[in-house]
Design a protein around this motif. Structure first.
Motif, mmCIF file in Angstrom:
data_model
loop_
_atom_site.group_PDB
_atom_site.id
_atom_site.type_symbol
_atom_site.label_atom_id
_atom_site.label_comp_id
_atom_site.label_asym_id
_atom_site.label_seq_id
_atom_site.Cartn_x
_atom_site.Cartn_y
_atom_site.Cartn_z
ATOM 1 N N SER A 1 3.286 3.082 5.877
ATOM 2 C CA SER A 1 4.601 3.463 6.375
ATOM 3 C C SER A 1 4.502 4.398 7.590
ATOM 4 O O SER A 1 5.179 4.207 8.603
ATOM 5 C CB SER A 1 5.378 4.106 5.217
ATOM 6 O OG SER A 1 6.494 4.758 5.704
ATOM 7 N N GLN B 1 0.565 4.388 -2.386
ATOM 8 C CA GLN B 1 1.093 3.590 -1.270
ATOM 9 C C GLN B 1 -0.037 2.844 -0.589
ATOM 10 O O GLN B 1 -1.178 3.298 -0.608
ATOM 11 C CB GLN B 1 1.752 4.519 -0.244
ATOM 12 C CG GLN B 1 3.028 5.172 -0.719
ATOM 13 C CD GLN B 1 3.677 5.946 0.419
ATOM 14 O OE1 GLN B 1 3.764 5.459 1.543
ATOM 15 N NE2 GLN B 1 4.114 7.159 0.134
ATOM 16 N N GLU C 1 14.421 2.423 9.157
ATOM 17 C CA GLU C 1 14.160 2.488 7.715
ATOM 18 C C GLU C 1 14.186 1.104 7.079
ATOM 19 O O GLU C 1 13.345 0.783 6.234
ATOM 20 C CB GLU C 1 15.176 3.403 7.019
ATOM 21 C CG GLU C 1 15.096 4.873 7.428
ATOM 22 C CD GLU C 1 13.741 5.522 7.210
ATOM 23 O OE1 GLU C 1 13.042 5.142 6.246
ATOM 24 O OE2 GLU C 1 13.359 6.399 8.005
ATOM 25 N N ALA D 1 11.006 -0.558 5.259
ATOM 26 C CA ALA D 1 11.100 -0.903 3.839
ATOM 27 C C ALA D 1 10.675 -2.350 3.605
ATOM 28 O O ALA D 1 9.882 -2.641 2.696
ATOM 29 C CB ALA D 1 12.522 -0.664 3.333
ATOM 30 N N THR E 1 6.795 -2.587 4.168
ATOM 31 C CA THR E 1 5.907 -1.923 3.212
ATOM 32 C C THR E 1 6.132 -2.398 1.777
ATOM 33 O O THR E 1 5.206 -2.425 0.988
ATOM 34 C CB THR E 1 6.064 -0.388 3.263
ATOM 35 O OG1 THR E 1 7.424 -0.057 3.016
ATOM 36 C CG2 THR E 1 5.646 0.169 4.613
ATOM 37 N N GLN E 2 7.387 -2.798 1.466
ATOM 38 C CA GLN E 2 7.660 -3.192 0.078
ATOM 39 C C GLN E 2 7.568 -4.697 -0.156
ATOM 40 O O GLN E 2 7.168 -5.143 -1.226
ATOM 41 C CB GLN E 2 9.040 -2.674 -0.344
ATOM 42 C CG GLN E 2 9.065 -1.148 -0.486
ATOM 43 C CD GLN E 2 10.482 -0.589 -0.422
ATOM 44 O OE1 GLN E 2 11.443 -1.274 -0.725
ATOM 45 N NE2 GLN E 2 10.607 0.675 -0.014
#
Ligand code: AMP
Ligand code: MG
Length: 511
Positions: free
Chosen positions: A133, A171, A459, A463, A466-467
Protein backbone atom coordinates in the motif's frame (compact mmCIF):
# COMPACT_ATOMS: atom_id res chain seq x y z
CA UNK A 1 29.73 -7.07 -17.80
CA UNK A 2 28.11 -9.50 -20.22
CA UNK A 3 26.68 -8.29 -23.50
CA UNK A 4 23.12 -8.82 -22.27
CA UNK A 5 23.82 -6.50 -19.33
CA UNK A 6 25.22 -3.88 -21.67
CA UNK A 7 22.09 -4.21 -23.81
CA UNK A 8 19.95 -3.76 -20.71
CA UNK A 9 21.61 -0.39 -20.25
CA UNK A 10 23.01 -0.58 -16.72
CA UNK A 11 25.65 2.09 -16.36
CA UNK A 12 26.60 2.59 -12.74
CA UNK A 13 29.21 5.02 -11.45
CA UNK A 14 29.03 5.10 -7.68
CA UNK A 15 30.55 8.34 -6.46
CA UNK A 16 28.96 8.12 -2.99
CA UNK A 17 30.95 4.98 -2.14
CA UNK A 18 34.16 7.01 -2.54
CA UNK A 19 33.17 9.31 0.32
CA UNK A 20 34.53 8.72 3.84
CA UNK A 21 33.26 5.42 5.23
CA UNK A 22 31.14 6.74 8.13
CA UNK A 23 28.76 8.34 5.62
CA UNK A 24 27.41 4.96 4.54
CA UNK A 25 27.43 1.25 5.33
CA UNK A 26 27.82 -1.37 2.59
CA UNK A 27 24.56 -3.33 2.82
CA UNK A 28 23.19 -6.14 0.71
CA UNK A 29 19.45 -6.34 0.11
CA UNK A 30 17.86 -9.25 1.93
CA UNK A 31 16.47 -11.71 -0.60
CA UNK A 32 12.72 -12.22 -0.81
CA UNK A 33 10.59 -15.30 -1.45
CA UNK A 34 8.79 -14.66 -4.72
CA UNK A 35 9.25 -11.27 -6.41
CA UNK A 36 6.78 -10.04 -9.01
CA UNK A 37 6.99 -6.59 -10.51
CA UNK A 38 3.47 -5.14 -10.61
CA UNK A 39 4.28 -1.68 -11.99
CA UNK A 40 7.06 -0.69 -14.35
CA UNK A 41 7.60 2.91 -15.40
CA UNK A 42 8.46 2.71 -19.10
CA UNK A 43 9.02 6.46 -19.45
CA UNK A 44 11.48 6.61 -16.58
CA UNK A 45 13.27 3.44 -17.70
CA UNK A 46 13.82 5.01 -21.10
CA UNK A 47 15.13 8.25 -19.57
CA UNK A 48 17.57 6.19 -17.50
CA UNK A 49 18.77 4.33 -20.57
CA UNK A 50 17.37 0.97 -19.42
CA UNK A 51 16.01 -1.26 -22.16
CA UNK A 52 13.20 -3.28 -20.65
CA UNK A 53 12.73 -5.31 -23.82
CA UNK A 54 16.14 -6.90 -23.36
CA UNK A 55 15.11 -9.14 -20.51
CA UNK A 56 12.28 -11.11 -18.98
CA UNK A 57 9.82 -9.92 -16.31
CA UNK A 58 11.38 -12.47 -13.93
CA UNK A 59 14.81 -10.88 -14.35
CA UNK A 60 13.48 -7.37 -13.72
CA UNK A 61 11.65 -8.63 -10.66
CA UNK A 62 14.99 -10.02 -9.48
CA UNK A 63 16.71 -6.66 -9.92
CA UNK A 64 13.87 -4.61 -8.43
CA UNK A 65 13.41 -6.82 -5.37
CA UNK A 66 17.09 -6.96 -4.47
CA UNK A 67 17.35 -10.70 -5.22
CA UNK A 68 19.78 -10.07 -8.09
CA UNK A 69 22.28 -7.23 -8.18
CA UNK A 70 22.52 -5.40 -11.50
CA UNK A 71 26.07 -5.29 -12.85
CA UNK A 72 28.04 -2.40 -11.39
CA UNK A 73 25.78 -1.94 -8.36
CA UNK A 74 27.55 -1.31 -5.02
CA UNK A 75 24.71 -1.42 -2.51
CA UNK A 76 24.96 0.85 0.52
CA UNK A 77 22.74 2.31 3.22
CA UNK A 78 23.33 6.03 3.76
CA UNK A 79 23.85 7.62 7.15
CA UNK A 80 21.80 10.67 8.07
CA UNK A 81 20.15 12.28 11.03
CA UNK A 82 17.26 14.71 11.19
CA UNK A 83 14.86 16.81 13.16
CA UNK A 84 11.57 14.89 13.35
CA UNK A 85 8.67 17.06 14.52
CA UNK A 86 11.27 19.43 15.96
CA UNK A 87 13.45 16.92 17.81
CA UNK A 88 16.90 15.70 16.72
CA UNK A 89 17.36 11.98 16.02
CA UNK A 90 19.94 9.72 14.45
CA UNK A 91 18.28 8.02 11.45
CA UNK A 92 19.82 6.62 8.25
CA UNK A 93 18.52 4.29 5.56
CA UNK A 94 16.69 1.80 7.71
CA UNK A 95 14.56 0.33 4.94
CA UNK A 96 16.23 1.59 1.79
CA UNK A 97 19.34 0.42 -0.01
CA UNK A 98 21.06 2.49 -2.67
CA UNK A 99 22.09 0.24 -5.55
CA UNK A 100 24.23 2.93 -7.12
CA UNK A 101 24.24 5.90 -9.45
CA UNK A 102 23.05 5.30 -13.00
CA UNK A 103 24.57 7.54 -15.67
CA UNK A 104 21.91 8.17 -18.31
CA UNK A 105 22.51 8.29 -22.07
CA UNK A 106 22.61 12.09 -21.87
CA UNK A 107 25.12 12.07 -19.05
CA UNK A 108 22.88 12.75 -16.04
CA UNK A 109 23.49 10.96 -12.73
CA UNK A 110 20.58 9.38 -10.82
CA UNK A 111 20.46 7.33 -7.64
CA UNK A 112 18.63 4.03 -8.01
CA UNK A 113 17.40 2.92 -4.62
CA UNK A 114 15.36 -0.02 -3.38
CA UNK A 115 12.94 1.09 -0.69
CA UNK A 116 11.79 -1.82 1.45
CA UNK A 117 14.74 -4.10 0.56
CA UNK A 118 15.54 -5.27 4.08
CA UNK A 119 17.30 -4.04 7.20
CA UNK A 120 20.58 -2.18 7.57
CA UNK A 121 22.67 -1.07 10.54
CA UNK A 122 20.36 1.97 10.69
CA UNK A 123 17.09 0.02 11.02
CA UNK A 124 16.82 0.24 14.82
CA UNK A 125 13.70 -1.80 15.63
CA UNK A 126 12.27 -1.65 12.10
CA UNK A 127 12.06 -4.62 9.75
CA UNK A 128 13.49 -2.81 6.73
CA UNK A 129 10.38 -3.63 4.73
CA UNK A 130 7.57 -1.65 3.11
CA UNK A 131 3.91 -2.47 2.58
CA UNK A 132 2.43 -2.75 -0.91
CA UNK A 133 0.00 0.00 0.00
CA UNK A 134 2.79 2.47 0.89
CA UNK A 135 4.74 1.54 -2.24
CA UNK A 136 1.73 2.04 -4.53
CA UNK A 137 0.88 5.33 -2.86
CA UNK A 138 4.39 6.68 -3.41
CA UNK A 139 4.37 5.44 -7.01
CA UNK A 140 1.08 7.18 -7.77
CA UNK A 141 1.84 10.43 -5.96
CA UNK A 142 5.33 10.83 -7.39
CA UNK A 143 4.01 10.20 -10.92
CA UNK A 144 1.26 12.76 -10.35
CA UNK A 145 3.85 15.31 -9.18
CA UNK A 146 6.06 14.61 -12.18
CA UNK A 147 3.23 15.25 -14.61
CA UNK A 148 2.23 18.37 -12.71
CA UNK A 149 5.71 19.65 -13.51
CA UNK A 150 6.94 19.60 -9.91
CA UNK A 151 10.47 18.47 -8.98
CA UNK A 152 10.22 15.00 -7.48
CA UNK A 153 11.96 11.69 -7.04
CA UNK A 154 10.72 9.11 -9.53
CA UNK A 155 9.28 5.63 -9.17
CA UNK A 156 10.73 3.11 -11.59
CA UNK A 157 9.01 -0.04 -10.35
CA UNK A 158 6.81 -1.56 -7.68
CA UNK A 159 7.64 -5.18 -6.89
CA UNK A 160 5.76 -7.56 -4.66
CA UNK A 161 8.07 -9.58 -2.43
CA UNK A 162 5.78 -12.56 -2.02
CA UNK A 163 6.15 -12.08 1.72
CA UNK A 164 3.89 -10.56 4.34
CA UNK A 165 4.94 -7.69 6.60
CA UNK A 166 3.60 -7.16 10.09
CA UNK A 167 2.07 -3.75 10.78
CA UNK A 168 -1.21 -3.35 12.68
CA UNK A 169 -2.30 -6.24 10.46
CA UNK A 170 -0.36 -8.56 8.17
CA UNK A 171 0.01 -6.94 4.76
CA UNK A 172 1.63 -7.81 1.44
CA UNK A 173 5.22 -6.57 1.30
CA UNK A 174 6.70 -4.73 -1.66
CA UNK A 175 9.79 -2.85 -2.81
CA UNK A 176 9.73 0.53 -4.53
CA UNK A 177 12.54 1.25 -6.97
CA UNK A 178 13.14 4.93 -6.40
CA UNK A 179 15.09 7.24 -8.67
CA UNK A 180 16.46 10.54 -7.37
CA UNK A 181 18.91 13.27 -8.35
CA UNK A 182 20.45 12.16 -5.07
CA UNK A 183 19.34 11.17 -1.59
CA UNK A 184 21.36 13.91 0.10
CA UNK A 185 19.13 15.46 2.76
CA UNK A 186 19.32 18.40 5.14
CA UNK A 187 19.66 15.63 7.71
CA UNK A 188 22.79 14.28 6.01
CA UNK A 189 24.56 17.55 6.86
CA UNK A 190 23.15 17.48 10.37
CA UNK A 191 24.56 13.98 10.83
CA UNK A 192 28.04 15.01 9.68
CA UNK A 193 28.07 18.22 11.71
CA UNK A 194 27.06 16.35 14.85
CA UNK A 195 29.11 13.16 14.59
CA UNK A 196 31.93 13.64 12.11
CA UNK A 197 34.95 15.92 11.68
CA UNK A 198 35.08 19.32 10.04
CA UNK A 199 37.21 17.76 7.31
CA UNK A 200 34.44 15.29 6.45
CA UNK A 201 31.93 18.14 6.39
CA UNK A 202 34.16 20.07 4.03
CA UNK A 203 34.59 17.05 1.76
CA UNK A 204 30.83 16.56 1.71
CA UNK A 205 30.08 20.19 0.86
CA UNK A 206 32.49 19.91 -2.07
CA UNK A 207 30.84 16.68 -3.14
CA UNK A 208 27.34 18.16 -2.96
CA UNK A 209 28.34 21.27 -4.88
CA UNK A 210 29.98 19.21 -7.57
CA UNK A 211 26.91 17.01 -7.88
CA UNK A 212 24.09 19.55 -7.65
CA UNK A 213 25.46 23.09 -7.82
CA UNK A 214 28.63 22.95 -9.96
CA UNK A 215 28.46 26.68 -10.72
CA UNK A 216 29.32 27.36 -7.05
CA UNK A 217 32.63 25.47 -7.17
CA UNK A 218 34.73 28.63 -7.33
CA UNK A 219 32.90 30.52 -4.61
CA UNK A 220 35.03 31.86 -1.80
CA UNK A 221 32.58 30.78 0.91
CA UNK A 222 31.19 27.55 -0.50
CA UNK A 223 29.12 26.60 2.53
CA UNK A 224 27.36 29.95 2.47
CA UNK A 225 26.82 29.75 -1.28
CA UNK A 226 25.41 26.24 -0.92
CA UNK A 227 22.94 27.40 1.74
CA UNK A 228 21.66 30.16 -0.54
CA UNK A 229 21.33 27.83 -3.51
CA UNK A 230 19.46 25.14 -1.57
CA UNK A 231 17.17 27.82 -0.16
CA UNK A 232 16.36 29.10 -3.66
CA UNK A 233 15.39 25.59 -4.80
CA UNK A 234 13.18 25.09 -1.76
CA UNK A 235 11.40 28.38 -2.41
CA UNK A 236 10.72 27.12 -5.93
CA UNK A 237 9.55 23.69 -4.71
CA UNK A 238 7.25 24.88 -1.93
CA UNK A 239 5.67 27.43 -4.28
CA UNK A 240 4.78 24.53 -6.60
CA UNK A 241 3.29 22.57 -3.68
CA UNK A 242 1.13 25.52 -2.70
CA UNK A 243 0.01 25.99 -6.30
CA UNK A 244 -1.55 22.53 -6.53
CA UNK A 245 -2.61 22.09 -2.90
CA UNK A 246 -0.03 19.42 -2.08
CA UNK A 247 0.57 18.70 1.59
CA UNK A 248 3.74 16.70 2.19
CA UNK A 249 2.69 15.73 5.69
CA UNK A 250 6.06 14.96 7.23
CA UNK A 251 8.53 17.73 6.44
CA UNK A 252 11.18 16.51 8.85
CA UNK A 253 14.69 17.65 7.92
CA UNK A 254 15.58 14.12 6.81
CA UNK A 255 12.77 14.40 4.27
CA UNK A 256 14.10 17.58 2.63
CA UNK A 257 16.27 16.98 -0.42
CA UNK A 258 19.33 19.15 -1.04
CA UNK A 259 18.63 18.83 -4.77
CA UNK A 260 15.18 20.39 -4.28
CA UNK A 261 13.05 17.38 -5.20
CA UNK A 262 9.90 16.31 -3.39
CA UNK A 263 11.07 13.24 -1.46
CA UNK A 264 9.78 10.64 0.99
CA UNK A 265 6.14 10.29 0.14
CA UNK A 266 4.48 9.02 3.25
CA UNK A 267 1.28 10.59 4.52
CA UNK A 268 1.14 13.22 1.75
CA UNK A 269 -2.21 14.17 0.22
CA UNK A 270 -3.83 16.86 -1.88
CA UNK A 271 -6.25 19.33 -0.34
CA UNK A 272 -9.82 19.39 -1.65
CA UNK A 273 -11.63 22.18 0.21
CA UNK A 274 -9.40 25.16 0.81
CA UNK A 275 -8.42 25.29 4.45
CA UNK A 276 -5.01 26.71 5.28
CA UNK A 277 -4.75 24.52 8.39
CA UNK A 278 -5.39 21.27 6.51
CA UNK A 279 -3.21 18.42 7.78
CA UNK A 280 -4.09 14.83 6.90
CA UNK A 281 -1.34 12.91 8.67
CA UNK A 282 -2.64 11.00 11.68
CA UNK A 283 0.56 11.58 13.63
CA UNK A 284 0.66 15.33 12.96
CA UNK A 285 -1.66 16.16 15.82
CA UNK A 286 -0.19 19.66 16.27
CA UNK A 287 -0.65 20.39 12.53
CA UNK A 288 3.02 21.31 12.38
CA UNK A 289 3.06 20.32 8.70
CA UNK A 290 -0.31 21.79 7.70
CA UNK A 291 -0.74 23.32 4.22
CA UNK A 292 -0.03 26.92 5.21
CA UNK A 293 2.85 25.95 7.53
CA UNK A 294 4.90 24.49 4.71
CA UNK A 295 6.78 27.71 3.82
CA UNK A 296 7.76 28.57 7.43
CA UNK A 297 8.69 24.94 8.10
CA UNK A 298 10.90 24.91 5.02
CA UNK A 299 12.61 27.99 6.41
CA UNK A 300 12.97 26.29 9.81
CA UNK A 301 14.56 23.25 8.15
CA UNK A 302 16.95 25.48 6.20
CA UNK A 303 17.98 27.08 9.48
CA UNK A 304 18.98 23.57 10.63
CA UNK A 305 21.06 23.26 7.45
CA UNK A 306 22.65 26.62 8.20
CA UNK A 307 23.45 25.44 11.71
CA UNK A 308 25.22 22.38 10.33
CA UNK A 309 27.25 24.45 7.86
CA UNK A 310 28.26 27.23 10.28
CA UNK A 311 31.74 25.79 11.13
CA UNK A 312 32.70 26.07 7.47
CA UNK A 313 31.38 29.59 7.00
CA UNK A 314 33.72 31.13 9.53
CA UNK A 315 35.90 29.83 12.35
CA UNK A 316 34.31 32.48 14.55
CA UNK A 317 30.76 31.31 15.28
CA UNK A 318 29.37 34.85 15.70
CA UNK A 319 30.76 35.84 12.34
CA UNK A 320 29.40 32.67 10.77
CA UNK A 321 25.93 33.42 12.16
CA UNK A 322 26.16 36.99 10.87
CA UNK A 323 26.75 35.53 7.40
CA UNK A 324 24.04 32.85 7.51
CA UNK A 325 21.26 34.83 9.19
CA UNK A 326 20.48 37.17 6.28
CA UNK A 327 20.25 34.15 3.96
CA UNK A 328 17.73 32.45 6.24
CA UNK A 329 15.87 35.74 6.70
CA UNK A 330 15.53 36.06 2.93
CA UNK A 331 13.23 33.02 2.76
CA UNK A 332 9.91 34.77 3.53
CA UNK A 333 10.79 37.62 1.19
CA UNK A 334 11.77 35.36 -1.72
CA UNK A 335 8.84 33.06 -1.05
CA UNK A 336 6.35 35.92 -1.05
CA UNK A 337 7.62 37.12 -4.42
CA UNK A 338 7.45 33.61 -5.88
CA UNK A 339 4.03 32.94 -4.37
CA UNK A 340 2.57 36.22 -5.68
CA UNK A 341 3.86 35.47 -9.16
CA UNK A 342 2.43 31.95 -9.00
CA UNK A 343 -1.00 33.18 -7.81
CA UNK A 344 -1.08 35.83 -10.53
CA UNK A 345 -0.65 33.06 -13.07
CA UNK A 346 -3.38 30.97 -11.46
CA UNK A 347 -5.67 33.98 -11.77
CA UNK A 348 -4.63 34.90 -15.30
CA UNK A 349 -3.16 38.27 -14.45
CA UNK A 350 -0.44 39.92 -16.51
CA UNK A 351 2.17 42.21 -14.97
CA UNK A 352 1.98 43.44 -11.40
CA UNK A 353 -0.51 45.75 -9.76
CA UNK A 354 -0.58 47.15 -6.25
CA UNK A 355 -3.93 45.56 -5.35
CA UNK A 356 -2.90 42.01 -6.38
CA UNK A 357 -1.93 40.65 -2.97
CA UNK A 358 -5.16 41.93 -1.37
CA UNK A 359 -7.34 40.48 -4.11
CA UNK A 360 -5.64 37.11 -3.82
CA UNK A 361 -6.01 37.06 -0.05
CA UNK A 362 -9.67 38.01 -0.38
CA UNK A 363 -10.29 35.00 -2.63
CA UNK A 364 -8.45 32.59 -0.34
CA UNK A 365 -10.27 33.93 2.72
CA UNK A 366 -13.56 33.55 0.94
CA UNK A 367 -12.72 29.98 -0.12
CA UNK A 368 -11.77 29.13 3.43
CA UNK A 369 -15.00 30.56 4.83
CA UNK A 370 -17.14 28.77 2.25
CA UNK A 371 -15.35 25.40 2.14
CA UNK A 372 -14.78 25.91 -1.57
CA UNK A 373 -12.81 23.32 -3.50
CA UNK A 374 -9.31 24.73 -4.16
CA UNK A 375 -8.71 23.10 -7.56
CA UNK A 376 -12.17 23.59 -9.00
CA UNK A 377 -12.50 27.21 -7.95
CA UNK A 378 -9.65 28.12 -10.30
CA UNK A 379 -11.21 25.99 -13.04
CA UNK A 380 -14.44 27.92 -12.55
CA UNK A 381 -12.53 31.14 -13.16
CA UNK A 382 -11.20 29.63 -16.38
CA UNK A 383 -14.74 28.72 -17.42
CA UNK A 384 -15.76 32.34 -16.82
CA UNK A 385 -13.26 33.40 -19.45
CA UNK A 386 -13.76 30.50 -21.84
CA UNK A 387 -17.57 30.86 -21.94
CA UNK A 388 -17.87 34.56 -21.11
CA UNK A 389 -20.86 35.09 -23.43
CA UNK A 390 -22.65 31.86 -22.58
CA UNK A 391 -23.79 31.77 -18.94
CA UNK A 392 -25.81 28.56 -19.52
CA UNK A 393 -22.63 26.80 -20.61
CA UNK A 394 -20.94 27.88 -17.39
CA UNK A 395 -23.85 26.53 -15.37
CA UNK A 396 -23.71 23.26 -17.29
CA UNK A 397 -19.96 23.15 -16.75
CA UNK A 398 -20.38 23.67 -13.02
CA UNK A 399 -22.86 20.86 -12.80
CA UNK A 400 -20.59 18.49 -14.73
CA UNK A 401 -17.74 19.03 -12.30
CA UNK A 402 -19.81 18.91 -9.16
CA UNK A 403 -19.57 22.63 -8.37
CA UNK A 404 -23.34 22.95 -8.27
CA UNK A 405 -26.30 20.62 -8.41
CA UNK A 406 -26.99 17.19 -7.10
CA UNK A 407 -23.51 15.71 -7.38
CA UNK A 408 -22.25 17.40 -4.24
CA UNK A 409 -24.31 17.07 -1.11
CA UNK A 410 -23.03 20.26 0.45
CA UNK A 411 -24.18 23.79 -0.26
CA UNK A 412 -22.48 25.38 -3.20
CA UNK A 413 -21.03 28.80 -2.50
CA UNK A 414 -20.52 30.36 -5.90
CA UNK A 415 -23.83 32.24 -5.97
CA UNK A 416 -22.81 34.10 -2.91
CA UNK A 417 -22.60 37.94 -3.14
CA UNK A 418 -19.09 38.33 -1.77
CA UNK A 419 -17.81 36.00 -4.45
CA UNK A 420 -19.80 37.72 -7.20
CA UNK A 421 -18.33 41.05 -6.18
CA UNK A 422 -14.85 39.55 -6.11
CA UNK A 423 -15.43 38.07 -9.57
CA UNK A 424 -16.07 41.54 -11.00
CA UNK A 425 -12.80 42.83 -9.55
CA UNK A 426 -10.95 39.78 -10.79
CA UNK A 427 -12.46 40.16 -14.27
CA UNK A 428 -11.31 43.77 -14.44
CA UNK A 429 -7.82 42.82 -13.30
CA UNK A 430 -7.62 40.14 -16.03
CA UNK A 431 -8.21 42.79 -18.69
CA UNK A 432 -5.77 45.27 -17.16
CA UNK A 433 -2.57 46.04 -19.03
CA UNK A 434 -4.30 45.26 -22.32
CA UNK A 435 -4.40 41.51 -21.83
CA UNK A 436 -6.93 39.45 -23.82
CA UNK A 437 -9.07 36.75 -22.22
CA UNK A 438 -7.49 34.20 -24.53
CA UNK A 439 -4.00 35.06 -23.31
CA UNK A 440 -5.12 34.92 -19.68
CA UNK A 441 -6.80 31.58 -20.22
CA UNK A 442 -3.69 30.12 -21.76
CA UNK A 443 -1.57 31.01 -18.72
CA UNK A 444 -4.21 29.73 -16.31
CA UNK A 445 -4.54 26.41 -18.07
CA UNK A 446 -0.80 25.85 -17.79
CA UNK A 447 -0.73 26.23 -14.00
CA UNK A 448 -4.18 25.20 -12.75
CA UNK A 449 -4.48 21.42 -12.81
CA UNK A 450 -7.84 19.98 -13.77
CA UNK A 451 -6.82 16.63 -12.30
CA UNK A 452 -5.16 16.06 -8.94
CA UNK A 453 -5.03 12.77 -7.03
CA UNK A 454 -8.28 13.19 -5.10
CA UNK A 455 -8.02 11.34 -1.79
CA UNK A 456 -11.17 9.28 -2.27
CA UNK A 457 -9.99 8.16 -5.71
CA UNK A 458 -6.53 7.30 -4.39
CA UNK A 459 -8.01 5.24 -1.57
CA UNK A 460 -10.35 3.37 -3.91
CA UNK A 461 -7.50 2.55 -6.30
CA UNK A 462 -5.24 1.38 -3.46
CA UNK A 463 -7.97 -0.74 -1.90
CA UNK A 464 -8.73 -2.59 -5.16
CA UNK A 465 -5.03 -3.20 -5.82
CA UNK A 466 -4.06 -4.33 -2.34
CA UNK A 467 -7.22 -6.26 -1.42
CA UNK A 468 -8.37 -7.68 -4.76
CA UNK A 469 -5.10 -7.58 -6.71
CA UNK A 470 -7.09 -5.57 -9.23
CA UNK A 471 -5.00 -2.77 -10.74
CA UNK A 472 -7.70 -1.49 -13.12
CA UNK A 473 -8.62 1.55 -11.04
CA UNK A 474 -5.01 2.22 -10.14
CA UNK A 475 -3.89 2.21 -13.77
CA UNK A 476 -6.87 4.34 -14.82
CA UNK A 477 -6.02 6.91 -12.19
CA UNK A 478 -2.36 6.84 -13.22
CA UNK A 479 -3.38 7.49 -16.84
CA UNK A 480 -5.71 10.35 -15.92
CA UNK A 481 -3.02 11.95 -13.76
CA UNK A 482 -0.47 11.76 -16.55
CA UNK A 483 -2.26 14.58 -18.35
CA UNK A 484 -3.40 16.87 -15.54
CA UNK A 485 -3.80 20.19 -17.35
CA UNK A 486 -5.95 19.09 -20.31
CA UNK A 487 -9.70 18.46 -20.22
CA UNK A 488 -10.33 14.73 -20.63
CA UNK A 489 -13.67 13.78 -22.05
CA UNK A 490 -15.30 10.97 -20.11
CA UNK A 491 -13.04 11.43 -17.10
CA UNK A 492 -15.02 14.22 -15.44
CA UNK A 493 -15.65 12.02 -12.43
CA UNK A 494 -11.97 12.35 -11.51
CA UNK A 495 -12.48 16.11 -11.16
CA UNK A 496 -15.23 15.76 -8.60
CA UNK A 497 -14.51 16.64 -5.00
CA UNK A 498 -15.57 13.95 -2.54
CA UNK A 499 -19.26 14.01 -1.66
CA UNK A 500 -18.63 13.93 2.08
CA UNK A 501 -16.72 16.76 3.66
CA UNK A 502 -13.53 14.74 4.34
CA UNK A 503 -13.16 16.22 7.79
CA UNK A 504 -12.03 12.87 9.10
CA UNK A 505 -9.71 11.91 6.24
CA UNK A 506 -6.42 10.66 7.65
CA UNK A 507 -3.21 9.42 6.12
CA UNK A 508 -0.60 7.26 7.78
CA UNK A 509 3.15 6.99 7.52
CA UNK A 510 2.45 3.25 7.11
CA UNK A 511 6.02 2.25 6.57
P1 AMP B 1 10.63 8.26 6.97
O1 AMP B 1 9.29 8.02 7.55
O2 AMP B 1 10.80 7.68 5.59
O3 AMP B 1 11.07 9.67 7.00
O4 AMP B 1 11.66 7.42 7.87
C1 AMP B 1 12.18 7.88 9.10
C2 AMP B 1 13.25 6.92 9.58
O5 AMP B 1 12.68 5.68 9.98
C3 AMP B 1 14.32 6.59 8.54
O6 AMP B 1 15.56 6.44 9.20
C4 AMP B 1 13.85 5.25 8.02
O7 AMP B 1 14.89 4.51 7.46
C5 AMP B 1 13.30 4.60 9.28
N1 AMP B 1 12.30 3.55 8.98
C6 AMP B 1 11.03 3.74 8.58
N2 AMP B 1 10.40 2.57 8.38
C7 AMP B 1 11.28 1.60 8.66
C8 AMP B 1 11.23 0.16 8.66
N3 AMP B 1 10.13 -0.52 8.30
N4 AMP B 1 12.35 -0.51 9.02
C9 AMP B 1 13.47 0.15 9.39
N5 AMP B 1 13.58 1.48 9.42
C10 AMP B 1 12.51 2.21 9.06
MG1 MG C 1 12.58 9.96 5.61
Amino acid sequence: MSSIHIAQGWNFNNSYTLLPEPLFAPTLPTTVAAPTTVLLNQRLAKDLGLDLAQTTPEEWAGFFSGNTLPPGAMPIAQAYAGHQFGGFNMLGDGRAILLGEQITPNGQRFDIQLKGAGPSVYSRRGDGRATLSAVLREYLMSEAMYHLGIPTTGSLAATLTGEQVRRETMQPGAVLTRVAASHIRVGTFEYIARFESKEVLETFVDYTIQRHYPSLADRENKALALLGAVLARQVHLITHWMRVGFIHGVMNTDNMSIAGETIDYGPCAFMNRYHSATAFSAIDVQRRYAYANQPPIAQWNLARLAGALLPLMDADTDKAIALAQPVIDSFPVLYHIAWLQMMRQKLGWAGEQAEDADLITALLDWMEGQNADYTNTFLLLQAQLAYADEPPVIAQWMETYGLIGSAGSREQPYDETVFKKWLLQWRQRVGAQGQTDAAALQIMQSVNPAFIPRNHQVEAALAAATQQQDYTLFNQLLTVLSNPYQPQEGNEVYQMPPVDDEQGYQTFCNT
